[in-house]
Design a protein around this motif. Sequence first.
Motif, mmCIF file in Angstrom:
data_model
loop_
_atom_site.group_PDB
_atom_site.id
_atom_site.type_symbol
_atom_site.label_atom_id
_atom_site.label_comp_id
_atom_site.label_asym_id
_atom_site.label_seq_id
_atom_site.Cartn_x
_atom_site.Cartn_y
_atom_site.Cartn_z
ATOM 1 N N MET A 1 -0.773 14.480 -20.666
ATOM 2 C CA MET A 1 -1.475 13.290 -20.225
ATOM 3 C C MET A 1 -1.698 13.388 -18.725
ATOM 4 O O MET A 1 -0.753 13.435 -17.939
ATOM 5 C CB MET A 1 -0.662 12.036 -20.558
ATOM 6 C CG MET A 1 -1.325 10.734 -20.112
ATOM 7 S SD MET A 1 -0.416 9.262 -20.688
ATOM 8 C CE MET A 1 1.093 9.403 -19.712
ATOM 9 N N LYS A 2 -2.969 13.431 -18.316
ATOM 10 C CA LYS A 2 -3.313 13.447 -16.897
ATOM 11 C C LYS A 2 -3.195 12.031 -16.349
ATOM 12 O O LYS A 2 -3.714 11.086 -16.950
ATOM 13 C CB LYS A 2 -4.735 13.968 -16.708
ATOM 14 C CG LYS A 2 -5.147 14.128 -15.259
ATOM 15 C CD LYS A 2 -6.558 14.706 -15.147
ATOM 16 C CE LYS A 2 -6.961 14.859 -13.695
ATOM 17 N NZ LYS A 2 -8.350 15.411 -13.566
ATOM 18 N N MET A 3 -2.512 11.873 -15.197
ATOM 19 C CA MET A 3 -2.275 10.540 -14.667
ATOM 20 C C MET A 3 -2.901 10.347 -13.289
ATOM 21 O O MET A 3 -3.593 9.387 -13.029
ATOM 22 C CB MET A 3 -0.778 10.246 -14.611
ATOM 23 C CG MET A 3 -0.119 10.280 -15.987
ATOM 24 S SD MET A 3 1.635 9.843 -15.938
ATOM 25 C CE MET A 3 1.541 8.101 -15.555
ATOM 26 N N GLU A 4 -2.607 11.274 -12.347
ATOM 27 C CA GLU A 4 -3.162 11.175 -10.994
ATOM 28 C C GLU A 4 -2.851 9.839 -10.323
ATOM 29 O O GLU A 4 -3.725 9.157 -9.794
ATOM 30 C CB GLU A 4 -4.681 11.417 -11.010
ATOM 31 C CG GLU A 4 -5.094 12.809 -11.435
ATOM 32 C CD GLU A 4 -4.651 13.895 -10.443
ATOM 33 O OE1 GLU A 4 -4.252 13.546 -9.324
ATOM 34 O OE2 GLU A 4 -4.706 15.069 -10.803
ATOM 35 N N VAL A 5 -1.587 9.436 -10.382
ATOM 36 C CA VAL A 5 -1.132 8.257 -9.642
ATOM 37 C C VAL A 5 -0.197 8.760 -8.548
ATOM 38 O O VAL A 5 0.294 9.891 -8.617
ATOM 39 C CB VAL A 5 -0.402 7.253 -10.563
ATOM 40 C CG1 VAL A 5 -1.343 6.760 -11.636
ATOM 41 C CG2 VAL A 5 0.843 7.877 -11.186
ATOM 42 N N PRO A 6 0.061 7.961 -7.506
ATOM 43 C CA PRO A 6 0.941 8.435 -6.431
ATOM 44 C C PRO A 6 2.286 8.930 -6.932
ATOM 45 O O PRO A 6 3.033 8.198 -7.565
ATOM 46 C CB PRO A 6 1.102 7.180 -5.546
ATOM 47 C CG PRO A 6 -0.176 6.436 -5.744
ATOM 48 C CD PRO A 6 -0.520 6.645 -7.195
ATOM 49 N N GLY A 7 2.555 10.221 -6.720
ATOM 50 C CA GLY A 7 3.825 10.805 -7.113
ATOM 51 C C GLY A 7 3.849 11.431 -8.498
ATOM 52 O O GLY A 7 4.789 12.134 -8.849
ATOM 53 N N LYS B 1 0.856 -1.187 0.000
ATOM 54 C CA LYS B 1 0.000 0.000 0.000
ATOM 55 C C LYS B 1 0.892 1.237 0.000
ATOM 56 O O LYS B 1 1.690 1.435 0.923
ATOM 57 C CB LYS B 1 -0.903 -0.008 1.236
ATOM 58 C CG LYS B 1 -1.742 1.253 1.419
ATOM 59 C CD LYS B 1 -2.483 1.190 2.748
ATOM 60 C CE LYS B 1 -3.188 2.496 3.053
ATOM 61 N NZ LYS B 1 -3.825 2.477 4.388
ATOM 62 N N THR B 2 0.780 2.055 -1.034
ATOM 63 C CA THR B 2 1.567 3.279 -1.149
ATOM 64 C C THR B 2 0.662 4.486 -0.949
ATOM 65 O O THR B 2 -0.354 4.624 -1.634
ATOM 66 C CB THR B 2 2.252 3.380 -2.520
ATOM 67 O OG1 THR B 2 3.119 2.255 -2.696
ATOM 68 C CG2 THR B 2 3.073 4.654 -2.626
ATOM 69 N N THR B 3 1.034 5.363 0.003
ATOM 70 C CA THR B 3 0.264 6.578 0.274
ATOM 71 C C THR B 3 1.159 7.779 0.047
ATOM 72 O O THR B 3 2.237 7.874 0.637
ATOM 73 C CB THR B 3 -0.262 6.602 1.720
ATOM 74 O OG1 THR B 3 -1.009 5.409 1.984
ATOM 75 C CG2 THR B 3 -1.155 7.808 1.947
ATOM 76 N N VAL B 4 0.720 8.683 -0.824
ATOM 77 C CA VAL B 4 1.443 9.931 -1.084
ATOM 78 C C VAL B 4 0.630 11.071 -0.485
ATOM 79 O O VAL B 4 -0.558 11.225 -0.785
ATOM 80 C CB VAL B 4 1.653 10.156 -2.594
ATOM 81 C CG1 VAL B 4 2.298 11.512 -2.843
ATOM 82 C CG2 VAL B 4 2.517 9.053 -3.173
ATOM 83 N N TYR B 5 1.278 11.876 0.389
ATOM 84 C CA TYR B 5 0.597 12.968 1.076
ATOM 85 C C TYR B 5 0.879 14.278 0.358
ATOM 86 O O TYR B 5 2.029 14.646 0.131
ATOM 87 C CB TYR B 5 1.078 13.049 2.528
ATOM 88 C CG TYR B 5 0.768 11.807 3.323
ATOM 89 C CD1 TYR B 5 -0.418 11.695 4.039
ATOM 90 C CD2 TYR B 5 1.656 10.733 3.341
ATOM 91 C CE1 TYR B 5 -0.712 10.549 4.757
ATOM 92 C CE2 TYR B 5 1.370 9.581 4.063
ATOM 93 C CZ TYR B 5 0.186 9.499 4.763
ATOM 94 O OH TYR B 5 -0.107 8.364 5.464
ATOM 95 N N GLU B 6 -0.202 14.979 -0.009
ATOM 96 C CA GLU B 6 -0.083 16.253 -0.702
ATOM 97 C C GLU B 6 -0.905 17.290 0.041
ATOM 98 O O GLU B 6 -1.703 16.958 0.926
ATOM 99 C CB GLU B 6 -0.542 16.111 -2.153
ATOM 100 C CG GLU B 6 0.293 15.106 -2.943
ATOM 101 C CD GLU B 6 -0.285 14.817 -4.319
ATOM 102 O OE1 GLU B 6 -1.464 15.150 -4.542
ATOM 103 O OE2 GLU B 6 0.434 14.259 -5.149
ATOM 104 N N SER B 7 -0.724 18.543 -0.336
ATOM 105 C CA SER B 7 -1.406 19.629 0.382
ATOM 106 C C SER B 7 -2.921 19.500 0.330
ATOM 107 O O SER B 7 -3.624 19.848 1.280
ATOM 108 C CB SER B 7 -0.982 20.983 -0.199
ATOM 109 O OG SER B 7 -1.254 21.030 -1.596
ATOM 110 N N GLU B 8 -3.443 18.978 -0.777
ATOM 111 C CA GLU B 8 -4.891 18.869 -0.920
ATOM 112 C C GLU B 8 -5.450 17.528 -0.459
ATOM 113 O O GLU B 8 -6.641 17.268 -0.562
ATOM 114 C CB GLU B 8 -5.315 19.112 -2.374
ATOM 115 C CG GLU B 8 -4.778 18.104 -3.365
ATOM 116 C CD GLU B 8 -3.404 18.468 -3.900
ATOM 117 O OE1 GLU B 8 -3.023 17.951 -4.959
ATOM 118 O OE2 GLU B 8 -2.725 19.282 -3.251
ATOM 119 N N GLY B 9 -4.594 16.672 0.043
ATOM 120 C CA GLY B 9 -5.072 15.373 0.508
ATOM 121 C C GLY B 9 -4.025 14.302 0.302
ATOM 122 O O GLY B 9 -2.824 14.574 0.309
#
Length: 578
Positions: free
Chosen positions: A535-541, A268-276
Motif C-alpha cells: 500500500m503506497k501512502m506517501e504521508v510524513p514519515g 504543521k508537520t514537515t518531514v525532510y528527505e533526500s529528495e525533498g
Amino acid sequence: MEKDLIEGCAAGNEQCWEKLISYVYPKARKVAMGILRDSHLAEDVVQNSLVKLMRSLNTLQNPASFDAWLNRLVKNEAYMTLRLGKSEFPGELFDSDAPVNSIYPPDISESVAFQAELVKAVRKLPLEHREVIVFHELQGYKMHEIARMLEIPLGTVKSRLYRARENLRAELESFDITIKKGRVKMSEKPIEELLYDYIEGFLNAEDSAKLEEKIAADPELRTKLNRQRSFVRVLHRITGKIAMSAAEIAEQMSRVKEALEDYRYTQKTTVYESEGKQVQRVELAYKKPDLHRLEYSHPYLGNVIAVAGDKEMTVLSLDDKIATIQQFTEGGLADFMFQYPVLIETLSQNGTVTLLNKEVVNEKTCYHLVFSQEAPMLKDREMLSHVWIEENTWFPMLEEYYDVDGNLLMKKEVENLNMNAGLEQSYFTLEIPEDFTIDRSTSEGAPQMRTVSMKEAAEEVGFDLYIIPENEKLTLHNVSLIYFQGNPVVLQNYHQAGQSVPYLTMTQSIVEHSSIPPGYELEEVMVGDEKGDYMKMEVPGVKGMVFLEKDGIHLAVGGMMEKEENLRLAEQLKRAGV
C-alpha cells in the motif's frame, strides 16, 4: 567583605548566599557587559562566574581582597567566552550571525598558547562541523550564507555550529593561559562540579544514577549536595535563570492542561528527505473533559473530519462520502488521544534534557529545551531534539528532530493556538449528510497502548515474534502492545543509527489487524516466495506498507523506505532467537 558572611556561605547558609549574591550580581554583570557588550552572553558569564565562586570561596584567604578576586574571576570567564565565540553554559544554541572573535579579538599577549591549542582542537572536529566553524568564526560568513554555499538548511548550519562549539568547549574548557592543565574527563570531574551538573540536570541518566548511589552511601556527600542546592536556589532567584527537570516540566504541563476548558490549533508537520520534504497540516481541538476534533487533508484519503468522545468516535471521509462510527462500551478513548505532557516524558526517557533561556517563537515567548540522546552503534555521537514551550500555557509550539550529523529530519509547528476560546459542544458533533454511507462498529474499549519488553510482548501474544535481523543496521528502539478487537498486537519501531525518528515500523498479531483506510489501493506483490500486498501512502514519515502472512502470523512492515527496500526488508524477517 565580612568574614562571617563568607563563612556562612561556605557552610551552605541560604540567607548568607542571598546577601552575597545580591551584592555580587550587579558588580559582576557590569564587568561582563563592559567586555562582551552583549546582555545574553554577559548573563551566561555571570552565571558561570558565580558557580565558580561557590566552588572556590573556601580558598579565599583574605576577605578584604574579595572584590579584586571576583573581578578577576569574571574577566577570565568573559575572555574565555570571546575566545570560544560562545559561553560555557551547556547546551546553548548561539544564533548570532556575527562571529564574536572578529568583533572582539582577544589580547595578543594572552592568546598565543591558546590559539595553538585552538587549532589542534578544530582539526579534531568532523569535517562537516569543521567547515561551518571555519566559515563562521574565522572567515566571517553569516549562517544564511553558509547554508547557501553548502546547500544545506539553515537549521542544519545552526545545529552543526552548535555541535562544533560544544566539542571545542569540551576540548578547551580546562585550558589556562599561564598553566596548561591536563584534560579532565567527565568521569574525573571534581565532585563539586558533578554535584552542580546533577542539580542543573546536565548529567545523562547513567551518570546521574551512579552519582545518586554515591550520595545515598555518603552522608558527607549529601551535606555537600544540600549546600550546593541552597546556593543554586538563590542563584536562580536572583539571576532569573529557570531550573526544572523534565519530570517537573511535564508535571507543570499536566497541571495547566487540567485547568484548561478547551483549545484549538493547527499543527504543521514537515518531514525532510533526500529528495525533498513532505508537509501536512492538521487542525486539532479539545474540550474538557474528553471531547476531541481533528481535520486534515490527505493525498489519498482526501478531506477528513473526526470527532471523538470517551464512548464514541465518528470519522467523515468527505471525498468518499463515508461515515465511520465506532462505539466503545467501556470508554477509555480520552487516554488514547494525544496528551501533550507525554511528549516531554517520552523524549527524556533515554536522554539528557537541558532547559535553556526564553526565546520568541511565532511571536510567543517560549522555554527552549534541548534533548540529547546517544546514538546506538555510533560511539560518542548524539542525536538532538529541540522543543519550545510557550511560557504561559506550557504548550509545545515547535519541535525539531536532528540526526547525529546535524541534519534536520522533522519539524512540528503549532499555528493559531487559541486556548479557553469557549468552544461550543456542537463543534464536537458531526452532522452526517444523507448521501453518506454509514459504517458502524462496536468494541469493548478504545485501543490502549503500553510499552513492554520483547519477552513480555511474546508472552502476551503467545508466539515467537518476528524481528528485523541485526545485520540490517537497524536498531530496535521500542516495543509496544495494543489490543485490537480483543487480541494483542505488537508494534516495533526500528531506527537507523544516528536517526531520532523511526525508519521502519512493524506490527504483528495472530489476527488480521491492519484496517485499510478508504481511498487506498492494494497492489499484490511477492515477498520472497510468499504473496503479499503493498500500500503506497506517501504521508510524513511513511512512504508505504507491506502486508503479509507468515506461519499464521499477520504482519505489516513499512516506513520511510522506498517500495523495493520495503519488500527487501519484509523478506529478511526472522523469528527472534532463530
